[in-house]
Design an enzyme around this catalytic site. Structure first.
Site, short mmCIF file in Angstrom:
data_model
loop_
_atom_site.label_atom_id
_atom_site.label_comp_id
_atom_site.label_asym_id
_atom_site.label_seq_id
_atom_site.Cartn_x
_atom_site.Cartn_y
_atom_site.Cartn_z
N LEU A 271 53.33 31.01 -4.42
CA LEU A 271 52.20 30.56 -3.60
C LEU A 271 51.17 31.67 -3.44
O LEU A 271 49.96 31.43 -3.55
CB LEU A 271 52.69 30.08 -2.24
CG LEU A 271 51.60 29.52 -1.31
CD1 LEU A 271 50.93 28.30 -1.93
CD2 LEU A 271 52.17 29.18 0.06
N LYS A 272 51.63 32.86 -3.15
CA LYS A 272 50.71 34.01 -3.03
C LYS A 272 49.87 34.17 -4.29
O LYS A 272 48.64 34.31 -4.23
CB LYS A 272 51.53 35.28 -2.78
CG LYS A 272 50.73 36.58 -2.86
CD LYS A 272 51.66 37.78 -2.77
CE LYS A 272 50.92 39.08 -3.01
NZ LYS A 272 49.95 39.40 -1.93
N ASN B 4 56.42 38.85 13.75
CA ASN B 4 55.41 39.53 12.96
C ASN B 4 54.62 38.54 12.12
O ASN B 4 53.91 38.93 11.20
CB ASN B 4 56.05 40.60 12.06
CG ASN B 4 55.01 41.45 11.37
OD1 ASN B 4 53.95 41.72 11.92
ND2 ASN B 4 55.29 41.84 10.13
N ILE C 66 42.09 53.95 9.75
CA ILE C 66 43.42 53.77 10.34
C ILE C 66 44.51 54.43 9.50
O ILE C 66 45.55 54.81 10.02
CB ILE C 66 43.71 52.28 10.56
CG1 ILE C 66 42.62 51.67 11.44
CG2 ILE C 66 45.07 52.07 11.20
CD1 ILE C 66 42.38 52.39 12.75
N GLY C 67 44.29 54.59 8.20
CA GLY C 67 45.30 55.31 7.42
C GLY C 67 45.30 54.97 5.95
O GLY C 67 45.06 55.82 5.10
N SER C 68 45.56 53.72 5.61
CA SER C 68 45.69 53.35 4.21
C SER C 68 44.33 53.02 3.60
O SER C 68 43.42 52.56 4.29
CB SER C 68 46.62 52.15 4.06
OG SER C 68 46.09 51.01 4.73
N CYS D 48 47.23 46.53 16.43
CA CYS D 48 46.31 45.53 15.90
C CYS D 48 46.88 44.13 16.03
O CYS D 48 48.09 43.94 16.11
CB CYS D 48 45.99 45.81 14.43
SG CYS D 48 47.44 45.87 13.36
N GLU E 134 42.56 46.72 17.25
CA GLU E 134 41.78 45.61 16.70
C GLU E 134 40.82 45.09 17.76
O GLU E 134 41.19 44.90 18.90
CB GLU E 134 42.73 44.49 16.26
CG GLU E 134 42.02 43.26 15.75
CD GLU E 134 41.69 42.27 16.85
OE1 GLU E 134 40.64 41.60 16.73
OE2 GLU E 134 42.45 42.16 17.82
N HIS F 148 40.78 42.16 7.66
CA HIS F 148 41.51 41.02 7.13
C HIS F 148 40.58 39.96 6.57
O HIS F 148 41.01 38.84 6.29
CB HIS F 148 42.42 40.43 8.21
CG HIS F 148 43.60 41.29 8.51
ND1 HIS F 148 43.54 42.35 9.38
CD2 HIS F 148 44.87 41.30 8.02
CE1 HIS F 148 44.72 42.95 9.44
NE2 HIS F 148 45.54 42.33 8.61
#
Length: 774
Positions: A26-27, A125, A446-448, A658, A680, A709
């Protein structure tokens, strides 16, 4: 002793199932559609095949009723908004032009139109898209998806049970639409919404549905008398419909409490309740209200959120007690199996002994069928399964993997002083500003940074032996240099190394800590097409050697600007893992905190002056009932302080959170005693900044001005507008400028443009500030 057979043969069922497919088909199909490589028809056929496969597997395993309607291209709450016609005005044109593209526009936004806000689904999550409602909202029924998927399953010979998000939960999850007064209560729309639900239910009945499931997990939270009255009114109305299917109202994630007698008295045909540890008390409460005479009870006795095998004998004992409390008792997991991976049998690299302890969705389905058989036919009918289950449970309890005497001795020796910084924040901030020399409104990320296909290929190549370790490390160094060069050119003040060596913010650390196990195929949906592989926290935790120091120090050697060290906090390491269930969570958090403390201290010793310990799961893991929250927040905040309090005053500790509702944990955020927090805020229009101000939060904060996002690039004007809103709540001397979250999932072109606009906005606002901003 042999259990008595149930009066009516018990059946096994599930509320929902993983959507992605064995290989995340699906992804791949959805992302291919976004990129124009997959047609809409091909996407729909992939989705249909995944549904067919799921229903066939469930039926073959012995599941009597298969759920329909739980499948989603992106999110089941968004699907509900479409079902009831609650499409925001800004998305209506796109939805009318093309329903599928409009759907994804609501989820992800477009360059010109912002998406719906996204936040956590209760204490999981999983992320859902928040409905936007107002006093002018007009609902209209669109049952096409529900009726079509029901028809697909029925045509294949299955017994389908459509699953809907219940009307009360839907409204309780909603927020006031932009431009609507913040104190607007969506629940006031209930009488307007119920006829729409009635129409959908009628359409399902006309299609042949015998049962319809209405999920009301919001009722396991603390609810006001008005909210309970709304639930009573909702199900009195829906239950009184003529010529309707039977209605099963499902709750999960906890104890229904005061909502149980409300639903028990309602004219519905069955209730589904959680009887695992999270739902402790439901059994006694059910007995106290006199049970469910004449009704069906679906008993959630298998944990639908964790991956440890079930204690079958314990569950059978619970089921046996329930037999006298309802007309019929069926067996299910405690919630949808959406929250666990698909199949443990796919894990070829795990020790066979460990594999005996694990139950993913397919294994949990088998447990349910076994329990239903035992409840219906007696324990003699499942004697072999019970014996094997006892042996597997004993194997896990007796293994040396779970206990490390040195770790336990260290945690026992922790004192209160270990969880406190040597100076107050007021004293620390003076030292930090002198040491770091940052401008007002300092910019950071934020980091990545984007995880390119080349990076993922390099990781796969080194695992497969196609390149050696030296070649892989050169590739990582090249990426770090590129990320740092861009940040310096863009004008960012506090840099990051981009985390090119990391696969996931929890898994990366789990693979370097003792006590954790990694899966190869244990994918779980986090949001949309974002899937994660939560590691399995099976034993005591320690850090054999530094985990991040080498790459952070290398990055710092390339620049004069400060480079943040990036770690994942103890609560998030638990929340985003499948955590052990054989000791209190607080004890496990303390073990992780001590391992991280060693890493924080080593980063500082190697020249890192800014260290970020992310805790996005702090709010997510908050117990759903207020009575349970204080104890959780005590150990959660203590574990963060334990990880971060061993540094010098001039070392600046950051944290990040976030995609959650922060207003009810602002005191806990304060109790972390971090020097800077980033949160966020873009989709929620700076709501968190106002919440921090209302609390009197005294430290520095960076409410995000770039929604990562969504693929859209926020303009300088948009970012500046959000910053001005932030300044209405947070003084300039304490305001940071940053995105909402890490940039791992974004592409480089949009990342470059967005961050350049972010920096330009910060400079624009700086120019408007007085010489000495307060």
């Amino acid at each position: 002793m042999t259990a008595k057979p149930a009066a009516a043969a018990a059946r096994a069922t599930v509320y929902g199932y993983p959507r992605q497919g064995r290989n995340r088909e699906l992804k791949k199909a959805v992302e291919g559609y976004w990129k124009g490589r997959v047609t809409a028809d091909a996407l729909r056929e992939t989705a249909a095949e995944l549904r067919r496969t799921t229903w066939r597997q469930l039926a073959d395993a012995g599941i009597h009723e298969v759920p329909t309607g739980d499948f989603s291209y992106y999110d089941h709450v968004l699907d509900t908004s479409v079902m009831v016609g609650a499409i925001p005005a800004r998305h209506r044109e796109a939805a009318e032009a093309d329903a599928l593209d409009g759907y994804f526009a609501m989820a992800r936004g477009t360059q010109d139109v912002a998406p719906l806000e996204m936040t956590k689904w209760f204490d999981t999550n999983y992320h859902y898209l928040v409905p936007e409602l107002g006093p002018d909202t007009v609902f209209s029924a669109d049952s096409a998806k529900q009726v079509a998927e029901f028809g697909e399953a029925r045509a294949l010979g299955h017994t389908p049970r459509p699953v809907l998000v219940g009307p009360v939960t839907y409204l309780l999850l909603a927020k006031a639409a932009p431009g609507v007064a913040a104190d607007f209560d969506p629940l006031t729309l209930l009488d307007r919404l119920l006829p729409v639900y009635a129409e959908v239910i009628a359409d399902l009945r006309a299609a042949g549905a015998e049962w319809v499931q209405l999920d009301e997990p919001a009722l396991v939270q603390d609810r006001t008398p008005a909210e309970l009255n709304a639930a009573a009114r909702a199900y009195r109305g829906l239950g009184s419909l003529t010529d309707r299917p039977k209605l099963l109202v499902a709750s999960y994630f906890g104890r229904l409490g005061e909502a149980l007698p409300v639903l028990a008295k309602a004219p519905v045909d069955g209730l589904a309740l959680d009887f695992t540890e999270t739902g402790a008390g439901n059994l006694d409460d059910l007995a106290a209200v006199g049970g469910l005479p004449g009704k069906r009870l679906v008993a959630g006795v298998v944990n639908g959120r964790n991956i440890w095998i079930n204690d079958l004998e314990k569950s059978l004992a619970t089921l046996g007690t329930l037999l006298g409390l309802a007309d019929r008792v069926d067996v299910s997991a405690s919630c949808s199996l959406l929250h666990v991976p698909l199949d443990a049998a796919a894990e070829r690299d795990l020790d066979p002994q460990v594999l005996r302890w694990l139950a993913f969705a397919r294994q949990k389905t088998a447990e349910l069928v076994t329990l239903a058989k035992g409840l219906s036919s007696g324990t003699d009918a499942i004697a072999g399964e019970l014996a094997a289950n006892r042996a597997d449970l004993a194997s896990r309890a007796g293994t040396a993997l779970t206990r490390d005497p040195a770790v336990r001795a260290r945690t026992a020796a922790v004192t209160d002083a270990d969880g406190r910084r040597s100076q107050t924040y007021a004293e620390r901030t003076v030292a930090q500003r002198a040491h770091l020399g940052l401008p007002p409104l300092p910019t950071t990320t934020i980091g990545s940074f984007p995880q390119t296909a080349e990076l993922r290929t390099a990781r796969a190549d080194v695992r497969a032996g196609r390149i050696d370790e030296a070649g892989y490390e050169e590739r990582i160094k090249d990426e770090i240099r590129e990320v740092l060069t861009f940040q310096e050119k863009a004008g960012i003040d506090v840099l990051v190394h981009g985390e090119p060596e990391r696969n996931d913010m929890v898994q990366y650390f789990a693979e370097q800590l003792t006590g954790y196990l990694a899966t190869q195929h244990g994918w779980v949906q986090s949001y949309g097409t974002r899937y994660v592989r939560p590691p399995v926290l099976a034993g005591d935790i320690s850090r054999p050697e530094p985990m991040t120091v080498r790459w952070t120090a290398y990055a710092q050697s390339l620049t004069e600007r400060p480079v943040k060290g990036m770690l994942t906090g103890p609560v998030t390491m638990l929340a985003w893992s499948f955590v052990r269930d054989d000791q209190p969570l607080g004890e496990t958090a303390r073990q992780v905190a001590l391992a991280l403390r060693d890493e924080v201290n080593d980063l500082e010793a190697n020249g890192t002056s800014v260290i970020q310990v992310d805790e996005p799961a702090l709010r997510e893991t908050l117990p759903l009932r207020a009575a349970d929250q204080a104890a959780y927040l005590e150990w959660a905040t203590e574990s963060f302080r334990l990880a971060t309090s061993g540094v010098r005053p001039e070392t600046q500790i950051h944290t990040h959170m976030c995609y959650a509702e922060f207003g009810d944990i602002v005191q806990a955020i304060d109790d972390l005693d971090a020097d800077v927090i980033s949160l966020e805020a873009a989709r929620s229009h700076m709501q968190v900044a106002r919440e921090l101000a209302a609390h009197g939060y005294p430290r520095e904060a960076g409410p995000g001005v770039y929604d990562i996002h969504s693929p859209r690039v926020p303009s300088t004007r948009e970012a500046a507008s959000l910053l001005r809103k932030g300044l209405e709540a947070i003084p300039a001397a304490r305001l940071w400028v940053n995105p909402d979250c890490g940039l791992k999932t974004r592409g480089w072109p949009e990342t470059r443009a967005s961050l350049e606009n972010l920096v330009a906005a910060a400079r624009e606002i700086r120019a408007e500030l007085p010489a000495d901003p307060a």
